[in-house]
Scaffold this active site. Structure first.
Site, PDB file in Angstrom:
ATOM      1  N   GLY A   1     -27.788 -15.194  26.617  1.00 22.85           N
ATOM      2  CA  GLY A   1     -29.110 -14.555  27.397  1.00 22.85           C
ATOM      3  C   GLY A   1     -29.861 -14.070  26.492  1.00 22.85           C
ATOM      4  O   GLY A   1     -30.628 -14.967  25.536  1.00 22.85           O
ATOM      5  N   ASP A   2     -30.359 -12.830  26.190  1.00 28.03           N
ATOM      6  CA  ASP A   2     -31.238 -12.448  25.459  1.00 28.03           C
ATOM      7  C   ASP A   2     -30.667 -11.082  24.677  1.00 28.03           C
ATOM      8  O   ASP A   2     -31.305 -10.367  23.823  1.00 28.03           O
ATOM      9  CB  ASP A   2     -32.600 -11.635  26.094  1.00 28.03           C
ATOM     10  N   GLU A   3     -29.279 -11.621  24.257  1.00 33.00           N
ATOM     11  CA  GLU A   3     -28.546 -10.700  23.165  1.00 33.00           C
ATOM     12  C   GLU A   3     -28.482 -11.387  21.972  1.00 33.00           C
ATOM     13  O   GLU A   3     -27.938 -12.350  21.822  1.00 33.00           O
ATOM     14  CB  GLU A   3     -27.274 -10.264  23.800  1.00 33.00           C
TER      15      GLU A   3
END
Length: 522
Positions: A440-442
């Site tokens: 994801g965006d992690e």
């Protein structure tokens, strides 16, 4: 009536003649048996020698496979370069030159899917380079989708014969290129020489087409030529075996071969036939000489003792009748020393270097380490910290506003944004630090030898770096980030706890209004 008794005229052989015949009858069968055993022993020794020659060929092809595997692994590591993935070929050219110093290769080249050379360490970057589209052997990696080795080819850049070790790599956003390292025949010839075969033996390395890649003798004369027809027929029949043939110089030999199960290359080791038969003829010659000598000595002794026995019989009939003749010959036994045990067979697919696949430990989208490699690296760092008492800081980063951009502009823009974020983070950290994408965006950043205050200051600066607007496909986008920080040993002593604490701190940062840095309090 008178009876006449007629004795037949019969001359019985004398003692000397009888003993001489006994000597001959005793020695000749033993000599014949000895010759038979010697021939049988020679056949066993010949079979053993050929097995040893095949084992030597097997060892050589194993060494060649290991050499190629080392070069392949080095290319795969080089292929993970972010500059290559980003299409920065000028920077990657310099990195390839530096990597070449530690490789057993002459040149590193990058080739586009259409066969056009994009760069080579043998030329300055930007020089005009040829297309190799008509060399299918140099495009095997793109064809099979994995590491490959070419056959022997004429290097258009180098101007001599080379072999290319190839791996497919990402060279830009959506393009797969072939990253090649060329190895000279002289390098493979050194691998053959390292086996230290007898000087009269011949060893040759053949590619899949039966072309000579390297040779232990007269390499400059025969590299690039096909092996003899007899050898080519034999290697076409089986992966290992031997055949009587002649070398390219016209020497009669027995050639043993072993074919690699990895690259289908073959090593052929040839032993001159006269070496195989010389020992037999030498042994048989000594045996014949010893037999003749023993026969002469036995006959002389028989004649001497026969004379004494004859005289004894003449003088003393009864003692002569009762006299038993003992063995007067002593034939030394032929002592055979058993051949040494066969050398054990090559590391089967378990000794083979399992080459770690790049995809197993790296994120496909950004090329950054993934969760698996992250856990491994944190575990190793924690072990060092436990030994030297140093600290370790984990930054857990989540992008603010990414979902809205992804929903509004599509996944292509979102993916490119994630790649550029990964690039910015990687450029901001030290060489000793690590950046990973969990999904994801992690993202997670591992800071070695740092503390909470320094990490918090770095996190604040990193938010400013990430928050700088992006220009993607003529679209201006802006995001920010929320960062949670945890450290060893204050926040936890294992990587799972540290990630959990940093994750919780990150959510606290989001609850405070995003674009914040929050330190774990546990």
């Amino acid at each position: 009536m008178r009876r006449f008794l007629f004795a037949p005229a019969f001359d019985a052989p004398g003692v000397r003649t009888s003993l001489s015949l006994l000597v001959i009858a005793s020695i000749l069968p033993i000599a014949l048996i000895s010759i038979f055993l010697m021939v049988h022993f020679y056949a066993q020794e010949r079979a053993q020698l050929l097995n040893n020659v095949t084992s030597a060929a097997r060892g050589m092809i194993g060494s060649v496979d290991r050499d190629i595997a080392v070069t392949t692994a080095a290319l795969q590591v080089l292929g993970t370069s972010r500059t290559l993935h980003a299409g920065k070929l000028a920077v990657f050219h310099e990195r390839a030159i530096n990597a070449l110093r530690d490789m057993n290769a002459e040149n590193i080249a990058l080739m586009a899917p259409n066969g056009q050379l994009l760069l080579t360490t043998a030329r300055r970057f930007g020089a005009v380079l040829p297309s190799l589209a008509d060399e299918p052997s140099l495009m095997r990696a793109l064809e099979v989708g994995g590491p490959a080795v070419s056959d022997l080819v004429w290097g258009r850049v180098s101007g001599h014969f080379v072999v290319a070790v190839e791996v497919p790599v990402k060279c830009g956003a959506n393009s797969t290129c072939s990253l090649n390292a060329t190895i000279t025949p002289q390098r493979f010839a050194q691998v053959l020489k390292d086996q230290k075969l007898p000087d009269t033996w011949r060893a040759a390395l053949l590619d899949r087409n039966g072309t000579i890649v390297a040779r232990s003798h007269d390499a400059e004369k025969f590299v690039g030529r096909k092996a003899t027809a007899g050898v080519l027929r034999q290697i076409g029949i089986s992966a290992e075996g031997h055949v009587e043939t002649t070398t390219l110089e016209g020497i009669a030999v027995v050639a043993s071969h072993s074919r690699s199960p990895v690259n289908n290359w073959t090593v052929v080791v040839a032993v001159p036939i006269n070496e195989l038969s010389a020992q037999l003829w030498q042994t048989l010659g000594w045996l014949v000489a010893a037999t003749v000598a023993a026969l002469m000595i036995g006959l002389a002794l028989a004649w001497f003792l026969g004379g004494r026995i004859a005289r004894s019989i003449t003088a003393l009939t009864k003692p002569a009748i009762a006299l038993g003749s003992g063995d007067v010959l002593s034939i030394p036994p032929i002592a055979f020393k058993e051949a040494n045990e066969m050398r054990q067979a090559l590391l089967d697919a378990g000794l083979t270097l399992h080459q770690a696949r790049h995809a197993a430990q790296h994120d496909v989208l950004t090329g950054l380490p993934n969760r698996t490699l992250l856990g491994k690296v944190i575990g190793e760092q924690l072990q060092r910290c436990a030994v030297d008492g140093s600290t370790l800081v984990i930054l857990y980063l989540d992008l603010d506003g990414f979902k809205e951009i992804n929903d509004q502009h599509g996944h292509a823009i979102g993916d490119q944004l994630l790649r550029e974020v990964g690039t910015r983070i990687s450029a901001a950290v030290r060489d000793a630090d690590m950046v990973a994408r969990l999904g994801g965006d992690e993202f997670v950043i591992v800071l070695a030898h740092s503390d909470m205050d320094s990490a918090a200051a770095f996190g604040t600066r990193l938010i400013e770096i990430i928050s700088t607007p992006y220009r993607i496909a003529d679209i201006d986008v802006e995001i920010s980030a929320s960062i949670g920080i945890a450290s060893y040993p204050s926040s936890g002593s294992d990587h799972a706890t540290l990630l959990k604490m940093a994750d919780q701190a990150m959510y606290q940062a989001k609850q405070r209004g995003k674009r914040q840095v929050c330190v774990a309090t546990g």
